[in-house]
Design a protein around this motif. Structure first.
Motif, PDB file in Angstrom:
ATOM      1  N   GLN A 130       0.804  -1.220   0.000  1.00  0.00           N
ATOM      2  CA  GLN A 130       0.000   0.000   0.000  1.00  0.00           C
ATOM      3  C   GLN A 130       0.842   1.277   0.000  1.00  0.00           C
ATOM      4  OE1 GLN A 130      -3.272  -0.334  -0.351  1.00  0.00           O
ATOM      5  NE2 GLN A 130      -2.975  -2.567  -0.298  1.00  0.00           N
ATOM      6  N   THR A 131       2.164   1.154   0.039  1.00  0.00           N
ATOM      7  CA  THR A 131       3.042   2.311   0.205  1.00  0.00           C
ATOM      8  C   THR A 131       3.740   2.656  -1.098  1.00  0.00           C
ATOM      9  OG1 THR A 131       3.439   1.710   2.518  1.00  0.00           O
ATOM     10  CG2 THR A 131       4.987   3.260   1.507  1.00  0.00           C
ATOM     11  N   ASP A 132       3.616   3.897  -1.505  1.00  0.00           N
ATOM     12  CA  ASP A 132       4.357   4.417  -2.656  1.00  0.00           C
ATOM     13  C   ASP A 132       5.597   5.131  -2.115  1.00  0.00           C
ATOM     14  OD1 ASP A 132       5.412   5.660  -4.860  1.00  0.00           O
ATOM     15  OD2 ASP A 132       3.619   6.826  -5.345  1.00  0.00           O
ATOM     16  N   LEU A 133       6.742   4.491  -2.228  1.00  0.00           N
ATOM     17  CA  LEU A 133       7.947   5.056  -1.627  1.00  0.00           C
ATOM     18  C   LEU A 133       8.407   6.333  -2.315  1.00  0.00           C
ATOM     19  CD1 LEU A 133      10.171   1.976  -0.687  1.00  0.00           C
ATOM     20  CD2 LEU A 133       8.920   3.523   0.828  1.00  0.00           C
ATOM     21  N   THR A 134       7.923   6.617  -3.510  1.00  0.00           N
ATOM     22  CA  THR A 134       8.312   7.885  -4.138  1.00  0.00           C
ATOM     23  C   THR A 134       7.721   9.073  -3.408  1.00  0.00           C
ATOM     24  OG1 THR A 134       6.479   7.908  -5.728  1.00  0.00           O
ATOM     25  CG2 THR A 134       8.510   6.763  -6.389  1.00  0.00           C
ATOM     26  N   THR A 135       6.636   8.861  -2.658  1.00  0.00           N
ATOM     27  CA  THR A 135       6.014   9.959  -1.912  1.00  0.00           C
ATOM     28  C   THR A 135       5.999   9.700  -0.415  1.00  0.00           C
ATOM     29  OG1 THR A 135       3.800   8.985  -2.192  1.00  0.00           O
ATOM     30  CG2 THR A 135       4.531  10.568  -3.860  1.00  0.00           C
ATOM     31  N   ALA A 136       6.696   8.669   0.024  1.00  0.00           N
ATOM     32  CA  ALA A 136       6.749   8.313   1.445  1.00  0.00           C
ATOM     33  C   ALA A 136       8.148   8.567   1.981  1.00  0.00           C
ATOM     34  CB  ALA A 136       6.366   6.839   1.628  1.00  0.00           C
ATOM     35  N   PRO A 137       8.311   8.611   3.296  1.00  0.00           N
ATOM     36  CA  PRO A 137       9.656   8.739   3.852  1.00  0.00           C
ATOM     37  C   PRO A 137      10.524   7.547   3.443  1.00  0.00           C
ATOM     38  CG  PRO A 137       7.994   9.178   5.535  1.00  0.00           C
ATOM     39  CD  PRO A 137       7.278   8.619   4.348  1.00  0.00           C
ATOM     40  N   LEU A 138      11.731   7.838   2.981  1.00  0.00           N
ATOM     41  CA  LEU A 138      12.687   6.798   2.608  1.00  0.00           C
ATOM     42  C   LEU A 138      14.094   7.320   2.888  1.00  0.00           C
ATOM     43  CD1 LEU A 138      13.544   4.114   1.320  1.00  0.00           C
ATOM     44  CD2 LEU A 138      13.352   5.210  -0.925  1.00  0.00           C
TER      45      LEU A 138
END
Length: 623
Positions: A130-138
């Protein structure tokens, strides 16, 4: 081998060694299968026959796969193939599909059965989808596992590294290659077995525990994966059946000159299947969250590190390697299709367009690309004497002009702390406050559009270059200036997670705005990071950098109106980090005084060699 790898019929289930239970009264046995289409003869030998290379001969199938079943060959036994090649030469080879090996420098393959490991990361895998890492904290902590805490195995490392990264606030760990490799000094980049985790640190199930434990701690695990080349060791893939089977048949394309290794023949369907199966194996069987693909540029260009007369153009007369382009697209599509939520990251050093564009749109299909241009520009800048930095300030901010061209990872990686390059600490100019310089640099990395990657030891200002035998100098954390750097990293990760401005529109034009890009007199840079809703808590962050050696008081900077207070949420010059304590007493207030093209501005105090972050206080405008 016959077609792209699929999890329903994976290559690792068809080739390699597979133990079978014995019938009542019969011994257990193992089925061996190896692809060697041009071989004259193949036998398997090992612990089960006293290493007699003539006793157990394999039979060739029409697809070039040789098979046999050996009674008495059981889990834990070592083996090799003896291959009489098309050239008449007899070679003893490790199994290309071995799922376990002897501990190097020994090179035999090892029979293993099905894993009995019970996973505990269902909740993590569900969230990952469910997580889009392009817009999530990474934010990624890069680790060479054998040297992070020398002497620890996978299980001990899982606990120790999990504790450490959770305290620092990183979201992911990226492992230098743990695919088995004969020479430890290659750091894993010269792979001997593409399906076996290095036994230097434990078993495959031990590595499963490592990944599982980190997942239960809320930490993702990425693996450095090397499809660009492989070593020339006699036991490995080179001249496997007496012909250039895995390597390219064309002498001009057979080798990677930079590393003295062979290049895979990516134009051959069976080789693409082998490599894609390896990628899927690691992601599916070990629950990895993604792969960082090494040396992509070396694959993309026919003339990579080659001079005139050392390469031939493609059919269009240009230098693109079309076979590699097709392979990379197929690889990325396969990972995204078969491993929900997993990401691929390209180490790609050129200006190849569309590295992170989808394959449907003509791109290569990676999720992220390492921004090596950013890395070179920022490290060149911070290494300069302070009196020369103003002249180079345009170089520092140039990467901000193309920050939206791809989904970038900003790497300060292992490559930048070896081979005489120094460290983030030693790169600071002579006579400077090195700790302050490292703190400011790391804050610049976290503020810049893109995701962050930091190699182990740099989070506390390692002084000496990294050694793959000694690891980080942990004793430095007992010194206040180094402990202060680690506290800055911890707070940067906290802000990165809590402030949508630092990740919600990462790499998108409306997530960034200039404040003061080129104050070359004072060596100040300023910009805004913005979320999709700049008025939400954490939706706006003003990032201001003083790269000079002097404190700047009453520095007027244009900020978005109206009149309001802006809270100082980070000051790398704070006493808690080992700085001088010069700052803004917790907040500044904008005034209706124009500056830098804005109708409102504030007077700031910027400590020498520092980064300061401000966020607007919410509520009605103040007058």
């Amino acid at each position: 081998m016959s077609g792209p790898a699929r999890l329903a019929d994976p290559l690792w289930a068809r080739l390699g060694s597979h133990p079978l239970p014995g019938a009542p009264g019969d011994p257990a046995r193992t089925v061996f299968a190896v692809w060697a289409p041009n071989a004259r003869a193949v036998s398997v030998f090992g612990d089960f026959d006293g290493w007699d290379g003539d006793r157990h001969r394999l039979h060739r199938g029409p697809d070039g796969i040789w098979t046999t079943t050996v009674p008495g060959a059981t889990v834990g036994m070592r083996y090799k193939y003896r291959i009489t090649g098309a050239d008449g030469v007899v070679r003893d080879k490790a199994d290309p599909l071995a799922r376990a090996t002897e501990c190097p420098p020994e090179t035999a393959s090892v029979i293993v059965g099905a894993s009995s490991y019970r996973w505990h990361d269902d909740a993590w895998l569900a969230r990952r989808v469910q997580t889009d890492l392009t817009t999530a904290p990474l934010s990624i902590y890069e680790v060479h596992l054998p040297s992070w805490r020398p002497g620890l195995g996978y299980r001990e490392l899982a606990v120790a590294l999990g504790d450490y990264l959770q305290a620092l606030g990183f979201t992911h760990v990226q492992l230098l290659p743990i695919t088995e490799h004969p020479y430890g000094g290659s750091w894993g980049y010269q792979v001997g077995s593409y399906f076996a985790p290095t036994t230097r640190l434990g078993t495959a199930d031990d590595f499963r525990f490592f990944v599982d434990h980190l997942h239960t701690r809320g930490l993702g695990v990425l693996l450095d994966w090397v499809p660009a080349h492989f070593p020339k060791d006699d036991f490995a893939l080179g001249s496997f059946d007496g012909t250039p089977l895995y390597e390219h048949a064309d002498p001009l394309r057979r080798e990677q000159p930079d590393w003295g290794t062979y290049a895979f023949n990516l134009g051959r369907a069976e080789i693409r299947e082998f490599l894609i199966a390896s990628a899927l194996y690691w992601c599916s069987q070990f629950h990895l969250d993604g792969l960082r693909v090494d040396a992509v540029a070396a694959m993309l260009y026919l003339d990579y590190s080659r001079g005139p007369g050392q390469w031939q153009p493609n059919a269009r007369g240009t230098h693109e390697n079309d076979e590699a382009v097709d392979f990379l697209r197929e690889l990325n599509d396969a990972v995204h299709r078969e491993i929900p939520g997993a990401v691929t990251i390209a180490e790609e050093s050129s200006a190849w367009p569309g590295v992170t564009a989808s394959t449907a749109d003509g791109g290569l299909g990676f999720d992220f690309k390492w921004n090596l241009g950013w890395m070179n520009d920022v490290l060149d800048f911070v290494s300069l004497p302070h009196h020369r930095r103003g002249c180079a300030q345009a170089q520092l901010v140039f990467p901000l002009t193309y920050a939206g061209a791809e989904h970038f990872v900003l790497p300060l990686s292992h490559d930048e702390v070896v081979h005489g390059k120094g460290t983030l600490w030693s790169r600071q100019p002579e006579g400077s406050d090195r700790a302050a310089g490292v703190r400011a640099l790391l804050a610049y990395q976290w503020a810049h559009p893109g995701k962050q990657l930091l190699f182990m030891g740099q989070e506390f200002g390692q002084i000496t270059e990294w050694s793959d035998t000694d690891g980080p100098d942990w004793a430095l954390l007992e010194q206040s200036e180094h402990a202060g750097i680690a506290r800055v990293v911890t707070d940067l990760n906290r802000l990165h997670r809590c402030f949508p401005a630092l990740h919600g529109l990462d790499g998108r034009a409306r997530g960034f705005d200039w404040l003061d890009a080129l104050d070359t007199t004072n060596t100040v840079v300023g910009f805004l990071r913005l979320s999709a809703d700049p008025d939400e808590p954490g939706g706006t962050l003003a990032c201001v950098f003083n790269f000079s050696q002097r404190d700047l008081h009453d520095y007027r900077l244009g900020l978005p109106g109206p009149v309001r207070n802006w809270t100082e949420v980070l000051n790398t010059g704070a006493a808690d980090y080992g700085g001088t304590g010069v700052g803004n007493l917790g907040a500044v207030r904008t005034e209706p005084i124009g500056s830098h093209g804005r109708s409102h501005s504030a007077r700031l105090t910027l400590p020498a060699e520092s980064t300061v972050f401000f966020t607007p206080q919410h509520g009605p405008p103040q007058h």
